[in-house]
Design an enzyme around this catalytic site. Structure first.
Site, PDB file in Angstrom:
ATOM      1  N   ARG A   1      53.296  53.788  42.791  1.00  0.00           N
ATOM      2  CA  ARG A   1      52.717  52.802  41.890  1.00  0.00           C
ATOM      3  C   ARG A   1      52.898  53.309  40.471  1.00  0.00           C
ATOM      4  O   ARG A   1      52.462  54.413  40.136  1.00  0.00           O
ATOM      5  CB  ARG A   1      51.232  52.628  42.188  1.00  0.00           C
ATOM      6  CG  ARG A   1      50.613  51.634  41.249  1.00  0.00           C
ATOM      7  CD  ARG A   1      49.127  51.562  41.415  1.00  0.00           C
ATOM      8  NE  ARG A   1      48.602  50.522  40.542  1.00  0.00           N
ATOM      9  CZ  ARG A   1      47.377  50.518  40.054  1.00  0.00           C
ATOM     10  NH1 ARG A   1      46.543  51.499  40.349  1.00  0.00           N
ATOM     11  NH2 ARG A   1      46.983  49.542  39.275  1.00  0.00           N
TER      12      ARG A   1
ATOM     13  N   HIS B   1      47.803  44.682  37.326  1.00  0.00           N
ATOM     14  CA  HIS B   1      47.374  44.288  38.683  1.00  0.00           C
ATOM     15  C   HIS B   1      48.400  43.350  39.328  1.00  0.00           C
ATOM     16  O   HIS B   1      48.052  42.539  40.192  1.00  0.00           O
ATOM     17  CB  HIS B   1      46.019  43.539  38.665  1.00  0.00           C
ATOM     18  CG  HIS B   1      44.840  44.382  38.355  1.00  0.00           C
ATOM     19  ND1 HIS B   1      43.750  43.900  37.643  1.00  0.00           N
ATOM     20  CD2 HIS B   1      44.552  45.673  38.643  1.00  0.00           C
ATOM     21  CE1 HIS B   1      42.852  44.859  37.519  1.00  0.00           C
ATOM     22  NE2 HIS B   1      43.317  45.946  38.121  1.00  0.00           N
TER      23      HIS B   1
ATOM     24  N   HIS C   1      41.241  39.000  40.439  1.00  0.00           N
ATOM     25  CA  HIS C   1      41.130  40.375  40.962  1.00  0.00           C
ATOM     26  C   HIS C   1      39.914  40.988  40.277  1.00  0.00           C
ATOM     27  O   HIS C   1      39.966  41.368  39.115  1.00  0.00           O
ATOM     28  CB  HIS C   1      42.408  41.146  40.639  1.00  0.00           C
ATOM     29  CG  HIS C   1      42.372  42.578  41.084  1.00  0.00           C
ATOM     30  ND1 HIS C   1      43.128  43.069  42.134  1.00  0.00           N
ATOM     31  CD2 HIS C   1      41.660  43.642  40.611  1.00  0.00           C
ATOM     32  CE1 HIS C   1      42.874  44.351  42.301  1.00  0.00           C
ATOM     33  NE2 HIS C   1      41.997  44.728  41.377  1.00  0.00           N
ATOM     34  N   LEU C   2      38.794  41.037  41.012  1.00  0.00           N
ATOM     35  CA  LEU C   2      37.543  41.513  40.415  1.00  0.00           C
ATOM     36  C   LEU C   2      37.129  42.824  41.071  1.00  0.00           C
ATOM     37  O   LEU C   2      36.473  42.835  42.117  1.00  0.00           O
ATOM     38  CB  LEU C   2      36.442  40.452  40.591  1.00  0.00           C
ATOM     39  CG  LEU C   2      36.794  39.023  40.145  1.00  0.00           C
ATOM     40  CD1 LEU C   2      35.623  38.087  40.370  1.00  0.00           C
ATOM     41  CD2 LEU C   2      37.226  38.995  38.680  1.00  0.00           C
TER      42      LEU C   2
ATOM     43  N   GLY D   1      38.401  47.620  37.668  1.00  0.00           N
ATOM     44  CA  GLY D   1      39.260  46.932  36.700  1.00  0.00           C
ATOM     45  C   GLY D   1      39.353  45.487  37.162  1.00  0.00           C
ATOM     46  O   GLY D   1      39.285  45.226  38.363  1.00  0.00           O
TER      47      GLY D   1
ATOM     48  N   ASP E   1      28.868  50.074  38.327  1.00  0.00           N
ATOM     49  CA  ASP E   1      29.084  49.602  39.692  1.00  0.00           C
ATOM     50  C   ASP E   1      28.273  48.320  39.940  1.00  0.00           C
ATOM     51  O   ASP E   1      27.047  48.316  39.771  1.00  0.00           O
ATOM     52  CB  ASP E   1      28.660  50.710  40.669  1.00  0.00           C
ATOM     53  CG  ASP E   1      29.079  50.410  42.086  1.00  0.00           C
ATOM     54  OD1 ASP E   1      29.921  51.150  42.619  1.00  0.00           O
ATOM     55  OD2 ASP E   1      28.559  49.422  42.667  1.00  0.00           O
TER      56      ASP E   1
ATOM     57  N   ARG F   1      27.315  46.802  42.579  1.00  0.00           N
ATOM     58  CA  ARG F   1      26.239  46.869  43.581  1.00  0.00           C
ATOM     59  C   ARG F   1      24.943  47.380  42.963  1.00  0.00           C
ATOM     60  O   ARG F   1      23.859  46.851  43.215  1.00  0.00           O
ATOM     61  CB  ARG F   1      26.638  47.789  44.746  1.00  0.00           C
ATOM     62  CG  ARG F   1      27.591  47.153  45.702  1.00  0.00           C
ATOM     63  CD  ARG F   1      28.210  48.158  46.592  1.00  0.00           C
ATOM     64  NE  ARG F   1      29.049  49.083  45.824  1.00  0.00           N
ATOM     65  CZ  ARG F   1      30.022  49.807  46.323  1.00  0.00           C
ATOM     66  NH1 ARG F   1      30.256  49.771  47.603  1.00  0.00           N
ATOM     67  NH2 ARG F   1      30.764  50.590  45.562  1.00  0.00           N
TER      68      ARG F   1
ATOM     69  N   GLU G   1      35.896  40.350  46.803  1.00  0.00           N
ATOM     70  CA  GLU G   1      35.920  40.256  48.269  1.00  0.00           C
ATOM     71  C   GLU G   1      34.537  40.384  48.885  1.00  0.00           C
ATOM     72  O   GLU G   1      34.294  39.900  49.988  1.00  0.00           O
ATOM     73  CB  GLU G   1      36.808  41.379  48.861  1.00  0.00           C
ATOM     74  CG  GLU G   1      38.279  41.178  48.601  1.00  0.00           C
ATOM     75  CD  GLU G   1      39.117  42.383  48.998  1.00  0.00           C
ATOM     76  OE1 GLU G   1      38.743  43.086  49.956  1.00  0.00           O
ATOM     77  OE2 GLU G   1      40.146  42.632  48.333  1.00  0.00           O
ATOM     78  N   ASN G   2      33.637  41.073  48.162  1.00  0.00           N
ATOM     79  CA  ASN G   2      32.383  41.474  48.821  1.00  0.00           C
ATOM     80  C   ASN G   2      31.101  40.860  48.271  1.00  0.00           C
ATOM     81  O   ASN G   2      30.049  41.064  48.846  1.00  0.00           O
ATOM     82  CB  ASN G   2      32.239  43.002  48.770  1.00  0.00           C
ATOM     83  CG  ASN G   2      33.337  43.688  49.543  1.00  0.00           C
ATOM     84  OD1 ASN G   2      33.486  43.449  50.737  1.00  0.00           O
ATOM     85  ND2 ASN G   2      34.111  44.510  48.870  1.00  0.00           N
TER      86      ASN G   2
END
Ligand code: AMP
Length: 407
Positions: A91, A180, A208-209, A212, A283, A285, A334-335
């Protein structure tokens, strides 16, 4: 074909060993704190217990050696010989204006990655270090560079030019590049498999979360707008990066706080974003948990984050004259049903209607449709897989077998 995918940071090496025909992960791992007294070493073979350990790893060459030792060790039986690995995919964050596709790495390519050091001082130097270390450990197989910027090569000039004197673009290549790319590319291609509409006529907004974060407008298979710019600092509010701001703020800060360039850099890249806004954490969460406990600044950080994503979705719908699907991906996308819901609330005028139950029930790691049947714009959660894109592109280039199956 077995491909080793490598993503190097200044003190870390992340790797995935992938079987490309079956699109199967054989092993993955991460070595962090390279060069410190003790490095943290993690290996996770597919379907088996992994290890997490600490030991001294002086540099990237030793990190690659550690990875090879683990993959080859008779107890782990992941591969039986170094020859089982047919190619290495790297990458590389910044390909400048030069690379619109992945390339086989030779001396010229390494020079070009070096030339883009100024454009991505945090990313390209460690990426090159990783290439050199991997070439030392695996000298006889093809090494391929897959660029984060390549998918955005299709941006039209009206999107990539900034409103500054044109000579600065010509002299210094100051323009929007976008990042990304492999993730936006992958999830848009996954969506094409789910719709009957011809891909050339499909308009998708990919969000795209993660730590970054970026949003891209994909019109008829091509990236036509994206929120990151000259560097990955612009666009959305991120974990620790500010995203967009009025450039005058920098002049003002220099005057008021007498900040030097390196302090400004640290302020915007490492102390801003969700961390700066909340004064508590980068973060998501942690922020969600504290906001539930009534912390006002954590709630504000979440609100600013969601507002900004909504703003970009609206702008990109306008740019493409509509949108067939909005796709959420990466850690937060996604979460977090809560964040997806906050972003998409009150968007019925744009033809977006979330199905609350499907949104709440969406299982992590799976493709899930979360829009209601009435929604004009479909909404999907699609797990990203940047490593698989790198592995498949690497296999394609290593074997020169023609067109990428992703195109
Ligand atoms: P990434 O950079 O893609 O690994 O994403 C990291 C971000 O995803 C961090 O901000 C995490 O807090 C966030 N994240 C991961 N899982 C969840 C979750 N269940 N709810 C909210 N945010 C999450």
């Amino acid at each position: 074909m077995i491909v080793l995918v490598i993503n190097c940071g200044s003190s870390s090496v992340k790797y995935n060993l992938i079987e490309t025909e079956e699109k199967r992960d054989l092993c993955r791992g991460l070595i962090e704190r390279i060069g410190a007294v003790t490095a943290i070493v993690k290996h996770e073979p597919a379907g088996k217990d992994g290890i997490k350990d600490t030991r001294h790893i002086a540099n990237h060459v030793e990190a690659l050696q550690e990875i090879m030792d683990y993959l080859l060790s008779p107890e782990n039986k992941i591969i039986s010989s170094p020859d089982d690995i047919k190619a290495v995919g790297h990458r590389v964050v910044h390909g400048g204006e030069m690379f619109k596709d992945s390339v086989l790495i030779d001396e010229d390519v390494m020079d070009a990655i070096r030339e883009a050091f100024d454009l991505a001082p945090l990313h390209n130097p460690p990426n090159l270090k990783g290439i050199q270390a991997a070439k030392k450990n695996l000298p006889d197989i093809p090494h391929v560079a897959v660029f984060d910027t390549a998918f955005h090569h299709s941006l039209p000039a009206k999107s990539y030019l900034y409103g500054i004197p044109n000579r600065l673009y010509r002299r210094y290549k100051i323009r929007k590049y976008g990042f990304h790319g492999t993730s936006h590319y992958y999830v848009s291609r996954q969506y094409y498999k789910l719709t009957d509409k011809p891909r050339e006529k499909t308009k998708v907004i990919t969000c795209h979360l993660g730590n970054g974060a970026s949003v891209t407008a994909v019109d008829g298979t091509e990236s036509v707008e994206t929120s990151m710019g000259f560097t990955p600092l612009s666009g959305l509010v991120m974990g620790t990066r500010s995203g967009d701001l009025d450039p005058s703020i920098l002049f003002y800060l220099v005057e008021k706080e007498e900040l030097q360039l390196n302090s400004l850099h640290a302020l915007l890249n490492r102390h801003s974003g969700l961390l700066g806004l909340s004064g508590y954490a980068s973060d998501m969460r942690d922020l969600i948990a504290e906001a539930k406990n009534g912390d006002r600044r954590c709630q504000q950080a979440i609100d600013v984050f969601c507002h900004k994503v909504k703003q970009y979705i609206g702008a990109y719908s306008a740019i493409m004259n509509g949108c067939d699907a909005i796709i959420f991906t990466a850690g937060i996308g996604e979460n977090s049903p809560l964040i997806r819901q906050k972003i998409l609330e009150n968007m019925d005028q744009l033809g977006v209607e979330l199905d609350q139950k499907k949104n709440e029930a969406a299982k992590s790691g799976q493709i899930e449709k979360i829009s209601s049947d009435k929604s004009k714009t479909e909404v999907y959660v699609i797990p990203t897989n940047e490593e698989l894109v790198i592995a498949i592109d690497t296999a394609k280039i290593a074997t020169a077998s023609g067109q990428s199956p992703w195109v």
